[in-house]
Design a protein around this motif. Structure first.
Motif, short mmCIF file in Angstrom:
data_model
loop_
_atom_site.label_atom_id
_atom_site.label_comp_id
_atom_site.label_asym_id
_atom_site.label_seq_id
_atom_site.Cartn_x
_atom_site.Cartn_y
_atom_site.Cartn_z
N GLY A 556 3.06 -28.77 -52.95
CA GLY A 556 4.48 -29.01 -52.67
C GLY A 556 5.20 -27.88 -51.97
N PHE A 557 4.49 -26.98 -51.33
CA PHE A 557 5.13 -25.85 -50.67
C PHE A 557 5.06 -26.03 -49.15
CE2 PHE A 557 3.78 -24.21 -54.76
CZ PHE A 557 4.91 -23.52 -55.19
N ASP A 558 6.16 -25.65 -48.48
CA ASP A 558 6.22 -25.66 -47.02
C ASP A 558 5.92 -24.25 -46.54
OD1 ASP A 558 7.11 -25.42 -44.33
OD2 ASP A 558 8.25 -27.28 -44.58
N ILE A 559 4.79 -24.07 -45.86
CA ILE A 559 4.33 -22.72 -45.53
C ILE A 559 5.32 -22.02 -44.61
CG2 ILE A 559 2.48 -21.38 -44.46
CD1 ILE A 559 0.51 -23.47 -45.34
N ILE A 560 5.86 -22.75 -43.62
CA ILE A 560 6.79 -22.11 -42.69
C ILE A 560 8.03 -21.60 -43.39
CG2 ILE A 560 7.90 -24.29 -42.07
CD1 ILE A 560 7.18 -21.35 -39.69
N ASN A 561 8.51 -22.37 -44.37
CA ASN A 561 9.68 -21.93 -45.14
C ASN A 561 9.33 -20.73 -46.02
OD1 ASN A 561 11.30 -23.90 -44.05
ND2 ASN A 561 10.92 -25.36 -45.71
N GLU A 562 8.11 -20.73 -46.55
CA GLU A 562 7.69 -19.60 -47.38
C GLU A 562 7.60 -18.32 -46.55
OE1 GLU A 562 7.13 -19.35 -50.67
OE2 GLU A 562 7.81 -21.41 -50.92
N VAL A 563 7.14 -18.47 -45.31
CA VAL A 563 7.04 -17.30 -44.43
C VAL A 563 8.43 -16.76 -44.11
CG1 VAL A 563 6.37 -16.52 -42.13
CG2 VAL A 563 4.83 -17.99 -43.43
#
Length: 1424
Positions: A556-563
């Protein structure tokens, strides 16, 4: 015996007796004999008399006790026990010593045990006044006092009701003392106090003590726990069934868990104690209950007891007696505990049996248990969750032992396999998949992780197979951060002995990260991922980026948002970027984000080698940003840490700088930093130079070569500066700079077209370097020089440099992680220019010879060396076939390479198997894992060598090779082996004859056959002397190829007429028959018919020979002759054909036909089989049952024979037909045991040698199992026997037959492994004494004075035959003789008689164990 004083006192009146007693008391201090008399009179003392002497008697007794007068101990203790008032006073006194010791030595009590003391108020803390008044009590004094107490309690007897709570409390406290001498004495004393302790105290005290002692990780403490437990059960046995409190105790999990722990103890006596505890506990159950360990329905008590009785018997077979044949008979009972759903016994008790099977001293028992483990149905493997302690500490560690992992060639898959490794991986997989409860899965995973962590420095393949089973068996989210990541991180740090193991294991460990449950944030996941890259770099991370990316998204994680978020630091964001880029999503957005950030994120991307993905597309903005940052790092950064991290990145990055002038500026900056002579500045300069080299290699700029060469003087400054030399890693820094300097020079040379003085560049190199980087740089530059210049004047210097460098590197063991350097040196040393020069230069030729032989020697346990060496030699042969034949160093090198018997351990072979496993489990790599690391497999060297041997076979090369082999008998021992049964020598002879056989065709075709004529007689003679059937096959083939029609006729006549005056040996007769048949088959039909008719007349008589070997071979050959005649429709004389057909029919109709090799399965075709595969060793596999011989498979030939090699071959490659004529009987896999094959479903009678259910070990009462044996008076003296297996057998049979005593030459022999293996625990029960050979005479004479009859087991002229008429005296002593020499003469002279066992066979002696069994059984049948 009653004393004279006591006897006299019987006849005295009371007044006179009182007077006598008082007189004795007054004399006791001066006359020790008076004490003995007092003891005898004490029972009849009246109160008045006792009161009058008490004070004086008490004072004297206390004095003797305090002085530890051991000579008077017995009398003191008996006297104390007989006078109640004295008993109370004396015990009060000695108990104070015990209390004082406890007060003075509180740290001697186990810390955990103190909770029992405090909670149960066993010993009060001494007041300050009491503490000051206490005298110091030493350990030695305390042990002496305990000895007095033991004697006194023994005198009081177990029936005594003497009460002393303080004494009992002190003994219970000291039971937890860390000194074994003290705690063990207290344990013995509790034998006499168990009744008072159990009657006075709550049973909770007893169980608190037992449970806590059992948890202390020392054998003595556990001893005390189990002994105390047994005493409690034995003393209360009559009341346990009616005790509500005990029944409640039985219903608890802990009772049975602690008991089960003891049943899996590593100590034999613990297991014995606990088996008795189990039996007593089960028999005392009188209520129904259910818990996690045991279920009991009291309404079906008898049914439960029957099943537990069988369990106890099976347990005794496995854990106590370790009897394999009994265990095999009990297999259904064992397996039913785990495989049957109807068992009344919880599965954890079955796991207990497995644990004990793996703990057995006998390897056969451990292997048997292993086979059972792999027979548990997959759906039942989850039951191991019920005893994870045993699984973690015993079962899995044994299953992971290296000796289990055997590599075998699979004829179906055409590759090596490790069946056991696959089975172990599947076992872990199925175990995890068949556990339904998530918490149980978590605990099981923890247990497996614990084993992996503990074995992190052990056998690498076992860790890989187990971890792979975990990876495949665990579901998503089964692992937890906070529980498992620390274990996984520890595994990240594991280093393996081999890059294939390293890559495979770390890939599995990394992918196990995807089995974790991620909640709320990626922080824990990224922390763990960062630790992985810290220890293993980013190469494996990048290869698995797609898996990790999918895992993050699936949670459930959005990698671009996490970056982009502020939740993660730059180093963690750098790790997230490749996970996103692998999907090729949002790349532009990521680029924009990276460009917008500071240098920190950019530097992390470079450091982790993660920048490539962003630079793959020509994004102008990203290129400009990276160039600007690269320029900053190159020209402005003064951070050593940052430059060091960036300099370690992979050179494959596309990082560059825009302005070429920046390279010049950077070089000047580096020079200035080196000139500063400041060590920190020099360190920065070294890292800046490395970064510049990386950027330079990715650019198109060309340095001025002269300016680069002048840079060496700045390196000299660094070398010679006294200030800099003070630093320990000074020379490492110098060599690091030199390596980068040479790489810059080579890159410039590759781009420059200027004429160069290579000697000036060569002068920059030195052979004393210990730096891997510098050595690689030097060798790479030498390879470039060799490939660039046309003048050969420098070749000798370069060859000498390479030879010296190799000698320095190989003088100690070659480093595994420097494999790339080793291969570079081989490729450089075997460059075409150097080999060409070796034709004319004796110096270079000798250097090449020494170098190649060193490479071959080092290839025994090192990969890639031999394949690279042979490939380079093959390449030169293909380029220069005529020059190749003239190379003087080739014969010795070639023979050395082909005869090299590389390491054959499973560990060595497993690396290729693990590589194949990796490729099948993790497909998609650019090339196979093994190949990417080591290149071609080791078998490719054999392919290259056979290709060399069978390519462009000139007469000159062939004769040179054969002469070299035949003229170096002292080195290779082809004709006269040093040791005829030595496998290594056999291997060498096979390879030598492979060479000769492969060169036979060109030698036969030559115009001059003198060479073959000279040696052929030697080969004929070898047929008489060669011990190896495998070697003989090649000798026969050589003779067969050489023999023409005339020679065949001569051979036939020798078979008929013999060899002159001497008869031909059977071995040569058989060889001649085979040679003749193989050769006759190749003749034209008319000639074949003619010679075959003659040959049949020779073979037929031999088919009825009285020599078995001749008869069997000739009959076998007849079947082949018959087939040959029918297939070719040959004309055979009618009478011969009738006999031939009759013998053929008889042979094929026999029961043994087809079970063993016969006929064509023992033959080959001398022409059709003359191909690369057959010559390489496949022919031996075809006609023998050996499967461990060097050979080349068709698949290997297809893979490693290049097109050039194929085209140059003088003969065919060949094809596969090993099993076309005879199929080997299939063998059951060694890792699987089929329960169905063991009378599944049947209940078989179980053997029990000591009655596990009927008898118990009672550590005190004389009817315990080991004390229940009523031993005879027989003494067996085996002191002349010295072999441990024989003594172990004698010990076992003496115990079984109830002998009273066994004398051994050295009592320590009972600890010998072979003794224990045969004795099977009899050494625990059989009374033994040490009597050395020199002491035998005195020993037997002493026994003779005690009434023993001395009997020898020996054959003498006066020996009496042992039969039913001979009556043994009850007190008999039997002397056994030495295995060969018998009984010495001086001992025979002392014996009363000698017995001999009647023998009617040819051999006049029997094994000493057998003889002892006969005579001891004869005695026991009369007296036991």
């Amino acid at each position: 015996m009653e004393s004279s004083t006591a006897l006299m006192a019987r006849y005295l009146d009371p007044a006179s007796r009182r007077s006598l007693v008082k007189s004795l008391v007054s004399e006791v201090a001066r006359d020790p004999q008076a004490l003995s008399a007092l003891v005898a009179l004490s029972e009849d003392l009246d109160p008045e008399t006792f009161d009058s002497i008490f004070e004086e008697l008490y004072k004297y007794v206390i004095t003797l006790t305090d002085n530890l007068e051991m000579e008077s101990q017995q009398n003191v203790c008996v006297l104390v026990s007989k006078i109640p008032k004295l008993t109370d006073a004396w015990f009060l006194h000695v108990t104070q010593y015990l209390e004082t010791y406890v007060h003075q030595n509180p740290l001697d009590i186990w810390k955990s045990y103190k909770t029992v003391i405090v909670e149960n108020h066993l010993v009060l803390v001494a007041t300050e006044t009491e503490a000051e008044a206490e005298v110091e009590v030493s350990k030695k004094f305390l042990i002496g006092i305990l000895g007095f107490i033991e004697r006194t309690l023994e005198a009081l007897g177990s029936s005594s009701t003497y009460l002393n709570s303080k004494l009992d409390n002190c003994l219970l406290v000291l039971l937890g003392n860390q000194e074994p001498d003290i705690s063990s004495r207290c344990s013995k004393l509790l034998r006499w106090r168990i009744n008072q302790i159990t009657e006075e105290r709550s049973s909770n005290v007893v169980w608190d003590i037992i449970y806590l002692l059992e948890t202390i990780p020392y054998k003595a403490s556990k001893d005390h726990a189990y002994i105390f437990w047994l005493r409690y059960l034995n003393f209360n046995s009559a009341n346990l069934g009616s005790s509500k409190l005990f029944q409640q105790r039985l219903a608890t999990d802990k009772y049975w868990e602690v008991l089960k722990s003891g049943l899996t103890s590593e100590y034999h006596d613990h297991r014995k104690y606990c088996l008795s505890i189990l039996q007593l506990s089960l028999k005392s159950v009188n209520c129904s209950f259910f818990n996690s360990v045991i279920t009991w329905d009291n309404e079906e008590r008898d049914k439960y007891l029957r099943e537990w009785k069988r369990f106890a018997t099976v347990y005794e077979i496995i854990a106590i007696d370790a009897s394999l044949h009994q265990a095999e008979a009990a297999i259904n009972d064992i397996m039913s505990l785990l495989s049957s759903k109807d068992s009344l016994i919880h599965p954890s008790w079955g796991i207990c049996l497995f644990a004990n099977g793996f703990r057995a001293a006998m390897d056969s028992m451990r292997k048997f248990t292993r086979s059972l483990l792999f027979s548990v149905p997959n759906e039942r493997l989850g039951l191991f969750k019920y005893d994870l302690a045993s699984f973690e500490n015993i079962i899995l560690p044994y299953a992971m032992q290296a000796l289990n992992f055997v590599v075998k060639y699979n004829d179906t898959s055409k590759q090596n396999e490790c069946i056991y490794g696959q089975a172990l991986s599947n076992l872990i997989l199925n175990m995890l998949m068949n556990i339904a409860d998530d918490e149980d899965v978590l605990l099981t995973a923890t247990a497996i992780f614990n084993v992996l962590v503990r074995s992190k420095d052990a056998f690498d393949p076992s860790r890989i197979y187990v971890a792979l089973g975990m990876l495949n068996g665990l579901g998503d989210g089964c692992l937890k951060f906070g529980t498992h990541e620390s274990q996984l991180t520890t595994l990240f740090e594991c280093s393996c002995e081999g890059f294939v193991y390293e890559n495979c294991s770390q890939t599995i460990f990394l992918r196990l990260l995807t089995k974790f449950k991620v909640e709320e944030s990626l922080s824990d996941f990224l922390d763990t991922l960062r630790k992985f890259t810290k220890f293993n770099g980013t190469e494996i991370l990048l290869a698995n980026a797609h898996i990790l990316g999918e895992f993050v998204v699936s949670n459930g994680f959005d990698i671009i948002n996490e970056v982009k978020s502020n939740n993660s630091s730059d180093d963690k964001k750098a790790l997230l970027i490749p996970l996103l880029l692998d999907e090729n999503k949002n790349k532009d957005e990521i680029v924009q984000y990276v460009v917008s950030q500071n240098k920190s994120l950019f530097c992390y991307l470079i450091e982790c080698n993660l920048l490539n993905g962003l630079l793959m597309d020509d994004n102008v903005e990203m290129q400009q940003f990276s160039q600007a940052n690269a320029k900053y790092l190159l020209l402005e950064s003064r951070s050593f840490e940052l430059l060091d991290a960036v300099s370690k990145t992979n050179v494959t990055t596309k990082l560059s700088i825009a302005d070429d002038q920046d390279y010049v500026t950077a070089l000047e900056l580096i020079k200035q930093e080196l000139k500063s002579k400041d060590y920190h500045s020099c360190q920065i300069a070294s890292r800046r130079l490395r970064l510049m080299k990386t950027l330079y290699l990715n650019s198109g700029y060309v340095f001025d070569l002269q300016s680069l060469l002048l840079f060496e003087k700045y390196v000299d400054i660094l070398k010679k500066s006294p200030n800099l030399k003070e630093h320990l890693d000074h020379y490492k820094l110098v060599e690091l700079i030199q390596a980068d300097h040479l790489q810059l020079i080579q890159a410039t040379l590759e781009r420059s077209q200027t004429v160069v003085d290579f000697r000036a560049i060569f002068a920059l190199m030195n052979t004393s370097s210990t730096s891997f980087d510098l050595n690689v740089a030097m060798i790479s530059l030498i390879k470039f020089i060799l490939g660039s210049f046309k003048d050969s004047s420098l070749v000798e210097d370069l060859t000498g440099f390479l030879a010296e460098l190799w000698e320095n590197i190989s003088s100690s063991r070659l480093k595994l992680n420097e494999n790339r350097l080793h291969l570079l040196i081989i490729e450089a040393m075997l460059d075409k220019k150097i080999i060409d020069v070796s034709l004319d230069s004796e110096v270079v030729s000798q250097q090449l010879l020494v170098f190649c032989l060193s490479v071959i020697e080092n290839s025994y346990g090192r990969r890639s060396l031999l394949p690279t060496l042979t490939r380079k030699i093959s390449e030169y042969q293909l380029l220069q076939p005529s020059r190749f034949s003239k190379l003087k160093w080739i014969p010795e090198v070639f023979v050395g390479a082909l005869t090299m018997n590389q390491l054959k351990t499973n560990s060595f072979k497993l690396e290729t198997v693990v590589g194949d496993l990796f490729d099948s489990v993790f497909p998609g790599g650019p090339e196979p894992l093994y190949k990417s690391i080591y290149g071609a497999e080791e078998i490719s060297s054999r392919v290259n060598l056979m290709a060399i041997l069978l390519t462009n076979q000139s007469e000159e090369f062939s004769s040179t090779m054969v002469k070299y082999i035949m003229e170096n008998e002292n080195k290779y021992h082809l004709l006269q082996p040093i040791k005829s049964t030595d496998g290594a020598e056999e291997h060498v002879r096979i390879q030598l004859l492979t060479i000769i056989l492969s060169l036979m065709k060109p030698l036969i075709k030559s115009s001059d056959l003198t060479l073959l004529d000279n040696y052929m007689g030697t080969f004929h003679d070898l047929l008489d002397t060669e011990p190896s059937p495998l070697v003989r096959i090649y000798i026969e083939w050589i003779i067969c190829l050489y023999s023409n029609e005339v020679q065949l006729t001569v051979m036939l006549s020798r078979l008929v007429d013999g060899d002159g005056d001497s008869k031909i040996k059977p071995s040569r007769l058989i060889s001649y028959q085979r040679i003749l048949f193989l050769a006759i088959k190749q003749l034209p039909k008319s000639k074949e018919e003619q010679l075959l008719n003659q040959f049949i007349t020779v073979v037929l008589p031999e088919a009825t020979s009285n020599k078995v070997i001749m008869r069997h071979f000739s009959l076998s050959l007849i079947t082949s002759i018959y087939d040959e005649v029918n297939q070719k429709n040959l004309a055979i004389e009618h009478g011969l054909m009738v006999i031939l057909e009759s013998l053929y029919q008889t042979a094929v109709q026999s029961e043994s036909f087809g079970l063993y090799r016969s006929g064509s399965a023992l033959l080959w075709d001398s022409e059709q089989d003359y191909n690369l595969l057959s010559l390489s060793g496949r022919i031996l596999l075809r006609i023998t049952d050996r499967d461990d011989l060097p050979n080349i498979t068709p698949a290997q030939a297809n893979l490693y024979l290049s097109e050039e090699q194929r085209g140059a071959l003088d003969i065919a490659v060949g094809d596969e037909h090993i099993d076309s004529l005879w199929a080997k009987p299939e063998r059951a896999p060694h890792t699987k045991f089929s329960v169905a094959d063991s009378h599944a479903g049947k209940t078989t009678p179980l053997q029990t040698k000591s009655g596990a259910w009927e008898t118990t070990v009672d550590v005190d009462i004389e009817n315990s199992r080991e004390k229940a044996v009523v031993r005879s008076d027989l003494i067996v003296v085996a002191s002349l026997v010295d072999k441990p297996p024989n003594l172990g057998g004698i010990c076992r049979l003496c115990d079984v037959l109830g002998a009273g005593l066994l004398a051994l030459h050295d009592i320590r022999v009972k600890n010998h492994t072979l003794f224990k293996t045969v004795a099977v625990t009899a050494d625990n029960w059989m009374p033994m004494v040490e009597v050395t050979p020199n002491q035998i005479r005195d020993f037997i004479l002493e026994k003779k004075t005690q009434g023993y009859t001395l009997i020898g087991l020996e054959q003498t002229d006066n020996s009496i035959e042992l039969n039913s008429d001979f009556q043994f005296p009850k007190k008999s002593l039997i002397v056994l003789g030495a295995e060969k020499e018998g009984i010495r003469g001086d001992l025979l002279a002392e014996l009363d008689c000698c017995l001999e066992i009647k023998q009617v066979g040819v051999i006049r002696s029997m094994n000493i164990q057998t003889a002892t069994a006969i005579i001891v059984h004869a005695y026991s049948s009369q007296h036991c």
